[in-house]
Write a protein that holds these residues in place. Structure first.
Motif, short mmCIF file in Angstrom:
data_model
loop_
_atom_site.label_atom_id
_atom_site.label_comp_id
_atom_site.label_asym_id
_atom_site.label_seq_id
_atom_site.Cartn_x
_atom_site.Cartn_y
_atom_site.Cartn_z
N PHE A 1 -5.23 1.68 7.67
CA PHE A 1 -4.25 1.63 6.60
C PHE A 1 -3.99 0.21 6.13
N GLU A 2 -4.12 -0.77 7.01
CA GLU A 2 -4.02 -2.17 6.57
C GLU A 2 -5.08 -2.46 5.53
N ARG B 1 5.78 -5.26 5.23
CA ARG B 1 5.36 -5.50 6.60
C ARG B 1 5.72 -6.91 7.05
N SER C 1 7.71 -0.72 10.14
CA SER C 1 8.13 -1.98 9.51
C SER C 1 9.63 -2.21 9.69
N SER D 1 4.23 -1.11 1.83
CA SER D 1 5.52 -1.25 2.48
C SER D 1 5.73 -2.73 2.77
N HIS E 1 4.38 6.81 9.13
CA HIS E 1 4.53 5.85 10.24
C HIS E 1 4.78 4.42 9.77
N GLU E 2 4.21 4.03 8.65
CA GLU E 2 4.22 2.63 8.24
C GLU E 2 5.64 2.11 7.95
N THR E 3 6.41 2.88 7.19
CA THR E 3 7.72 2.39 6.77
C THR E 3 8.67 2.24 7.95
N THR F 1 4.14 0.54 15.61
CA THR F 1 3.16 1.41 14.95
C THR F 1 2.71 2.52 15.89
N GLN G 1 -4.22 -0.84 2.15
CA GLN G 1 -3.18 -1.57 1.42
C GLN G 1 -3.70 -2.89 0.89
N LEU H 1 -0.02 7.73 6.42
CA LEU H 1 0.47 6.41 6.01
C LEU H 1 1.98 6.39 5.91
N GLY I 1 -3.92 2.58 12.29
CA GLY I 1 -3.10 1.48 11.79
C GLY I 1 -3.93 0.43 11.08
#
Length: 458
Positions: free
Chosen positions: A170-171, A435, A265, A433, A260-262, A144, A174, A257, A167
């Motif tokens: 965004f958790e 995770r 993961s 995504s 970076h997230e995808t 991340t 989601q 979001l 980070g």
């Protein structure tokens, strides 16, 4: 138009389906497809979900008749945090946003950012190497940090290092979106549940990050083609300053979001899987040494790191970063001979589609050779493999994501070996995504016959 209804569990199964929707969404999708076929009707309380698990169905929903399918369940709930950004907007607004953002992801510009990706990857390797022989490191957290670093420098021309809360925020976003989805909106948003309070704090945090980025750029304007500069120019044409401010906020929060997230993961799943397959790790190491030697990669190395690319593609088959694509039918339609009423929630699940045994041999097996040039003729074509989505809303950042994943995998494999902690197995967590639930602690070791490692370039 056909009035046939897809098969599926009876309405008496609602409680069981709700339990799975809340606790094991991946198994809900794969088991439904395995039991009922490529078209499944899932009646869950007031909602009826239509799951389609055939490449032709995916092509119809995502490409051929895409105009009839707007973003659906899950993403609708995420709008509370993301607003009308590129991920959730529709119609003319989406077209305008795509037009503004797309040039930043053009092939030529991404090639110019390869040095930034290599620098950030080298810094990651240095951080990991400092833990050799020591306590486990959370690889999800490290990936991340890496992807936020690339995002800041390559797309925003900004340093995101000071915003270490992004980070976690965004958790929370989601978590809330999934909570609202599985409760079918039955819990009012004003109820002060811990989850909802955490979401509100997260939303304030993200809005603060965006406000800082915009204020810094407005105070220090530059003639750049980064996202912030382009958005300032685009939203400056809005007659209403409040509308302009909201558009700016929605676009940047969405980019933070999705940008970076995808990839974080995907990289986390990559190191988990190659640890389970030492022969794959050995080949990755050998290719990295042969192609890169002791230098940082350059853009042309992307096509030379053939096996590394195969590994990343196979990881994304088993653990697609966007595990489900949800849509809402605007008008009546027919898919695979089945009637889909207007207003229906339609699901295309890459996680299940990539495991459809009609198109993939031994689909649960991790086999990078599926993506070898030699097997290209026997590989399923088209919409059987859609890790970045498909159609008009195909992920605009796919080239940067692949560049990051391949460079980072090669550089880490060249110098280090990451080993899982037995008591902490990797468990998928399907949010916006796919995770790794609760992080991924791994111990760090030197790679066999490791070449000297370069220091990160500032």
């Amino acid at each position: 138009m056909s009035r046939r209804v897809p098969p599926g569990p009876p309405r008496t199964a609602t409680l069981g389906l709700l339990k799975k929707l809340n606790g094991d969404r991946l198994d809900l999708m794969t088991s439904a497809a395995a039991k009922y076929g490529d078209a499944v009707r899932l009646a869950i309380g007031p909602k009826t979900l239509y799951l389609f698990n055939h490449p032709d169905h995916a092509k119809h929903v995502l490409a051929d008749n895409a105009a009839n399918y707007h973003k659906g369940i899950g993403l609708v709930q995420a709008k509370r945090a993301l607003g009308d950004g590129l991920l959730t907007s529709e119609g003319e607004l989406w077209k305008e946003q795509r037009k503004v953002i797309k040039p930043v992801f053009q092939h030529k510009r991404i090639a110019q950012q390869a040095g930034i990706v290599a620098d950030e990857a080298a810094a990651l390797v240095a951080r990991l190497a400092a833990h050799r022989g020591g306590l486990p490191v959370d690889i999800v957290e490290e990936m991340t940090g890496l992807t936020l670093g690339v995002l800041g420098r390559a797309l925003l021309d900004a340093d995101l290092g000071a915003f270490d809360s992004v980070g976690h925020s965004f958790e929370a976003v989601q978590d809330q979106a999934m909570f609202e989805m599985v409760t079918v909106g039955a819990v009012p948003t004003w109820v002060p549940l811990p989850k909802q309070l955490r979401f509100r704090r997260a939303r304030r945090d993200l809005e603060g990050v965006v406000a800082h980025l915009v204020a810094e750029r407005e105070a220090n304007p530059r003639d750049g083609d980064d996202v912030v500069s382009r958005l300032i120019a685009s939203t400056g044409r809005e007659a209403d300053p409040e509308v302009a401010r909201q558009r700016m906020r929605d676009e940047l929060v969405t980019l933070l979001l999705a940008g970076h997230e995808t990839t974080a993961s995907t990289l986390s799943w990559t190191f988990n899987l190659i640890d389970q397959h030492p022969e794959v790790m050995d080949r990755l190491h050998a290719e990295a040494v042969e192609v890169l030697g002791d230098r940082l990669p350059v853009y042309d190395d992307l096509r030379r790191l053939t096996y590394t690319s195969m590994v990343v593609q196979e990881v994304m088959r088993l653990y697609p970063p966007v595990w489900i694509l949800t849509r809402t039918a605007q008008e009546d339609d027919e898919i695979g001979g089945y009637h889909v009423p207007a207003g229906s929630d339609v699901l295309v699940c890459p996680y299940a589609l990539h495991r459809n045994p009609a198109f993939w041999t031994d689909p649960e097996r991790f086999d990078p050779e599926r993506f070898s040039p030699e097997r290209s003729r026997s590989r399923p074509a088209g919409y059987a493999y859609i890790p970045f989505g498909a159609g008009p809303r195909f992920c605009v950042g796919n080239n940067l994501g692949m560049l990051e994943a391949v460079f980072v995998t090669a550089m880490v494999a060249r110098d280090l070996r990451l080993r899982s902690v037995p008591e902490h197995p990797a468990v998928p967590e399907p949010m916006l995504s796919l995770r790794v639930r609760g992080g991924l602690p791994m111990t760090v070791h030197a790679a066999a016959a490791s070449v000297p490692r370069l220091s990160a370039v500032a």
